[in-house]
Design a protein around this motif. Structure first.
Motif, mmCIF file in Angstrom:
data_model
loop_
_atom_site.group_PDB
_atom_site.id
_atom_site.type_symbol
_atom_site.label_atom_id
_atom_site.label_comp_id
_atom_site.label_asym_id
_atom_site.label_seq_id
_atom_site.Cartn_x
_atom_site.Cartn_y
_atom_site.Cartn_z
ATOM 1 N N GLU A 255 111.520 -6.922 84.924
ATOM 2 C CA GLU A 255 110.167 -6.657 84.407
ATOM 3 C C GLU A 255 110.225 -6.126 82.965
ATOM 4 N N THR A 256 111.140 -5.175 82.745
ATOM 5 C CA THR A 256 111.289 -4.617 81.392
ATOM 6 C C THR A 256 111.748 -5.686 80.404
ATOM 7 N N LEU A 257 112.675 -6.510 80.870
ATOM 8 C CA LEU A 257 113.172 -7.589 80.002
ATOM 9 C C LEU A 257 112.031 -8.537 79.633
ATOM 10 N N MET A 258 111.222 -8.851 80.629
ATOM 11 C CA MET A 258 110.076 -9.734 80.419
ATOM 12 C C MET A 258 109.134 -9.128 79.387
ATOM 13 N N LYS A 259 108.851 -7.821 79.583
ATOM 14 C CA LYS A 259 107.918 -7.127 78.682
ATOM 15 C C LYS A 259 108.443 -7.085 77.243
ATOM 16 N N SER A 260 109.776 -7.095 77.122
ATOM 17 C CA SER A 260 110.373 -6.985 75.788
ATOM 18 C C SER A 260 110.130 -8.239 74.954
ATOM 19 N N ASN A 261 109.801 -9.343 75.655
ATOM 20 C CA ASN A 261 109.489 -10.586 74.955
ATOM 21 C C ASN A 261 110.693 -11.188 74.219
ATOM 22 N N LEU A 262 111.891 -10.773 74.601
ATOM 23 C CA LEU A 262 113.071 -11.279 73.897
ATOM 24 C C LEU A 262 113.357 -12.743 74.243
ATOM 25 N N LEU A 263 113.063 -13.095 75.510
ATOM 26 C CA LEU A 263 113.526 -14.399 75.988
ATOM 27 C C LEU A 263 113.008 -15.605 75.178
ATOM 28 N N PRO A 264 111.700 -15.644 74.826
ATOM 29 C CA PRO A 264 111.257 -16.806 74.046
ATOM 30 C C PRO A 264 112.015 -16.924 72.717
ATOM 31 N N PHE A 265 112.284 -15.768 72.119
ATOM 32 C CA PHE A 265 113.033 -15.782 70.859
ATOM 33 C C PHE A 265 114.460 -16.263 71.094
ATOM 34 N N GLU A 266 115.082 -15.695 72.124
ATOM 35 C CA GLU A 266 116.467 -16.046 72.427
ATOM 36 C C GLU A 266 116.588 -17.555 72.697
ATOM 37 N N ASP A 267 115.609 -18.104 73.414
ATOM 38 C CA ASP A 267 115.642 -19.541 73.709
ATOM 39 C C ASP A 267 115.602 -20.369 72.429
ATOM 40 N N GLN A 268 114.679 -20.014 71.540
ATOM 41 C CA GLN A 268 114.558 -20.769 70.290
ATOM 42 C C GLN A 268 115.843 -20.693 69.480
ATOM 43 N N LEU A 269 116.416 -19.510 69.477
ATOM 44 C CA LEU A 269 117.655 -19.291 68.732
ATOM 45 C C LEU A 269 118.766 -20.165 69.309
ATOM 46 N N LYS A 270 118.862 -20.202 70.626
ATOM 47 C CA LYS A 270 119.912 -20.996 71.273
ATOM 48 C C LYS A 270 119.719 -22.477 70.977
ATOM 49 N N ILE A 271 118.474 -22.919 71.077
ATOM 50 C CA ILE A 271 118.205 -24.340 70.806
ATOM 51 C C ILE A 271 118.631 -24.679 69.386
ATOM 52 N N PHE A 272 118.290 -23.781 68.488
ATOM 53 C CA PHE A 272 118.649 -24.008 67.085
ATOM 54 C C PHE A 272 120.166 -24.089 66.916
ATOM 55 N N LEU A 273 120.856 -23.132 67.515
ATOM 56 C CA LEU A 273 122.311 -23.088 67.365
ATOM 57 C C LEU A 273 122.967 -24.322 67.972
ATOM 58 N N MET A 274 122.449 -24.740 69.122
ATOM 59 C CA MET A 274 123.053 -25.873 69.810
ATOM 60 C C MET A 274 122.836 -27.163 69.052
ATOM 61 N N THR A 275 121.616 -27.392 68.665
ATOM 62 C CA THR A 275 121.317 -28.711 68.138
ATOM 63 C C THR A 275 121.586 -28.827 66.653
ATOM 64 N N LYS A 276 121.018 -27.908 65.927
ATOM 65 C CA LYS A 276 120.986 -28.132 64.490
ATOM 66 C C LYS A 276 122.365 -28.156 63.846
ATOM 67 N N LYS A 277 123.213 -27.273 64.257
ATOM 68 C CA LYS A 277 124.477 -27.220 63.550
ATOM 69 C C LYS A 277 125.634 -27.778 64.382
ATOM 70 N N GLY A 278 125.781 -27.237 65.586
ATOM 71 C CA GLY A 278 126.933 -27.586 66.394
ATOM 72 C C GLY A 278 127.054 -29.082 66.624
ATOM 73 N N LEU A 279 125.970 -29.682 67.081
ATOM 74 C CA LEU A 279 126.050 -31.094 67.399
ATOM 75 C C LEU A 279 126.178 -31.946 66.137
ATOM 76 N N GLN A 280 125.649 -31.412 65.057
ATOM 77 C CA GLN A 280 125.786 -32.107 63.775
ATOM 78 C C GLN A 280 127.267 -32.210 63.391
ATOM 79 N N ILE A 281 127.977 -31.096 63.566
ATOM 80 C CA ILE A 281 129.411 -31.085 63.255
ATOM 81 C C ILE A 281 130.123 -32.098 64.148
#
Ligand SMILES: Nc1nc2c(ncn2[C@@H]2O[C@H](COP(=O)(O)OP(=O)(O)O)[C@@H](O)[C@H]2O)c(=O)[nH]1
Ligand SMILES: [Mg+2]
Length: 590
Positions: A255-281
């Protein structure tokens, strides 16, 4: 292999590493072997560098701990981080301190002894940086996170250190919070970093400290300010509570984690890291591997076929190949000539754009100075001078900072299209060589034109010169010597002359910086593409000439070699098919 398996950098890199090891077994050419080893190196070291930036006490270190899911780095009320700390993936927690002339591993509890202002004031221990290895799934994507000392604390050396790290950054998280909303220091810092970092995530931290209304107000305010600095509308701002996120993760409190709102940010960050750079390399490496494997296949096939032909036939083929390669050499040079022409044209567009900038901005600047002069001419000379100087500074800063970003994007787009066309021309030439030679030797090699997505990244680092016209000295002198009205007129004249000069100077610097960057990118890219064809041609010719010479002296050991070649061709064909398959999947995921 399914898409899910290749959707992160590390699994993609692992798979490629295995393939490269396999390819190495079948490669004789030393240049190719070196290239393959370099690729392996690249896969291991080509970490994505994510730098966390912001004023001290905004919660940078807390956010990093929250992303990692552990209380690893020290945080606190006073400015805590005084050292650059790089956090990478490792199987277990390991901390290493690097100084100028020594390095050592330390236990976690000793970390604050080196990284905090209290224990290592002004970095008196001369630490260059700290490296932390940690088994967080977040880092598994192939990124390293960098914690920086905050800017704007009383410890000025911290600000400098953070600045010095910026050129290494691939992306940044820029942290602000409502207590207080974005400050002038942060604005100045942001103006600077947007030249260094291609992608910035904006995080609005500490949402737990304010009411929902206050939070919204603070975000709206910061957003307007940031959008103005960045020069683009609709930036995404992630409101989070790093503190709650960390607590939630540490205590498995959903519940606290949910309230912190970190997850949507973390997801976007992961997507960015996975696709934009790693797969490009990975994508780039797959394309290089395909070139190497196909060249090796071509050479092996030529050798295999040569067993069945007579010396006379071999000599004829050798001559035909020589002629074909001469002809393609001419086409290769024509392609380079075309590229250079297109680059010259791009350079002239740049000149045109700079002229346009001058036309659009210089007159309004002078008008603004006159207006300001009229409005303030009853002020004291010194105040008037200051007014004019401030007006000029903010006008030039604003005009250039948004123009640099727009122009960079414009040039990047055009340069990308030019390089793309060049790469296609070179790839078809390469393809033509392969298909004509394979036809002459009577074997087939599937056609494959590199469809490598090319992106010219100009990322210009352009810093404005200090814009100062030193009116103060002038005004003091003038007010002492001249009647007031005349002195003020002179101040205005000087301000106008200076404005023209400064504007011109910045235009010149911008033109030089862009122009250099374009030339550098084009030349590096050109040489790379040229070499692919040059080296392949040389090898083909050498092989065919060697075969003819061997036939002449009848030194060919046919039976033994034939079996080995057949085996090699079979293996390379399988690898080739795997690479083509892999390439399709990665391209689909990028
Ligand atoms: N209430 C609240 N406090 C936070 C939050 N994030 C960080 N802090 C506190 O702010 C202070 C500074 O945090 P720290 O991570 O050291 O900031 P840094 O200097 O930017 O690295 C610490 O006392 C943290 O506990 C948050 O989301 N909410
Ligand atoms: Mg910190």
């Amino acid at each position: 292999m399914d898409i899910a398996m290749i959707s992160n950098y590390s699994s993609c890199a692992q798979k490629l590493n295995v393939l490269i090891e396999e390819i190495k077994k079948h490669i004789e050419n030393n240049n190719q072997l070196i290239a393959l080893e370099r690729m392996q190196d690249n896969l291991i070291h080509n970490q994505f560098v994510l730098v966390v930036l912001g004023q001290f006490k905004r919660g940078k270190t807390t956010l990093i701990n929250a992303l990692l899911g552990g209380e690893i780095l020290p945080t606190g009320i006073a400015p805590m981080t005084s050292i650059i700390t790089i956090i990478k993936y490792g199987k277990q927690l390991k901390i290493k301190v690097f100084a100028m002339d020594w390095e050592k591993e330390i236990p976690l509890q000793d970390l604050p002894l080196y990284t905090t202002e209290a224990n290592n004031p002004k970095n008196e221990k001369n630490i260059s940086h700290v490296e932390v290895e940690y088994p967080s799934s977040f880092l598994l994507q192939g990124a390293s996170i960098v914690d920086t000392p905050g800017i704007g604390s009383i410890h000025e050396h911290n600000t400098k250190l953070t600045h010095s790290y910026l050129p290494n950054a691939d992306a940044a998280i820029f942290l602000i919070s409502p207590d207080p909303p974005i400050t002038q220091i942060e604005c100045d810092f942001l103006k600077d970093i947007r030249y260094h970092v291609a992608k910035i995530f904006f995080v609005h931290n500490k949402i737990d400290k304010v009411t929902a209304d206050e939070c919204e107000e603070s975000i709206a305010f910061s957003r307007t300010v940031i959008e103005k600095i960045i020069g683009s509308p609709n930036i995404v701002m992630y409101p989070v509570s790093a503190y709650n996120a960390l607590a939630g993760k540490l205590h498995y409190d959903a519940e606290t984690l949910m309230k912190s709102n970190l997850l949507p940010f973390e997801d976007q960050l992961k997507i960015f890291l996975m696709t934009k750079k790693g797969l490009q390399i990975c994508n780039n490496i797959i394309n290089k591997l395909l070139t190497i494997v196909r060249e090796e296949l071509l050479i092996a096939q030529i050798k295999l076929k040569s067993f069945a032909i007579s010396l006379q036939e071999s000599e004829e083929k050798s001559l035909r190949t020589l002629n074909l390669l001469k002809e393609t050499e001419q086409q290769r040079m024509d392609n380079v000539y075309l590229l250079n022409g297109e680059i010259r044209q791009l350079q002239s567009f740049l000149l045109r754009d700079i002229e346009q900038l001058k036309q659009n901005k210089m007159q309004p600047l002078l008008r603004e100075l006159l207006l300001l002069y009229d409005m303030n001419k009853n002020q004291k000379s010194i105040t008037l001078g200051k007014f004019l100087e401030n007006c000029m500074r903010s006008y030039i800063e604003e005009a250039f900072s948004s123009w640099i970003i727009e122009e960079g994007k414009r040039l990047e787009e055009m340069l990308t299209a030019i390089l793309d066309r060049f790469a296609i021309r070179m790839a078809s030439l390469h393809e033509r060589i392969i298909s004509l030679i394979s036809r002459d030797f009577d074997f087939s090699l599937d056609s494959y034109i590199q469809k490598q997505p090319i992106k010219a990244e100009i990322n210009l680092i352009f810093e404005l010169d200090e814009i100062k016209i030193h009116l103060e000295e002038l005004t003091e002198l003038l007010t002492r010597l001249l009647p007031r009205q005349i002195a003020k007129k002179l101040i205005l004249q000087k301000a106008i002359r200076q404005a023209e000069m400064l504007f011109d100077k910045h235009c010149g610097r911008a033109r030089y910086a862009f122009s250099q960057k374009i030339d550098q990118i084009a030349s590096e890219f050109g040489i790379l593409q040229e070499n692919i064809i040059k080296l392949a041609s040389e090898r083909i010719l050498q092989t065919i000439q060697m075969i003819t010479a061997e036939k002449e002296h009848s030194t060919q050991n046919a039976v033994l070699e034939e079996a080995a070649l057949l085996n090699k061709i079979e293996r390379l064909n399988t690898i080739n098919a795997e690479l083509v398959d892999f390439s399709g999947q990665v391209a689909g995921a990028v």
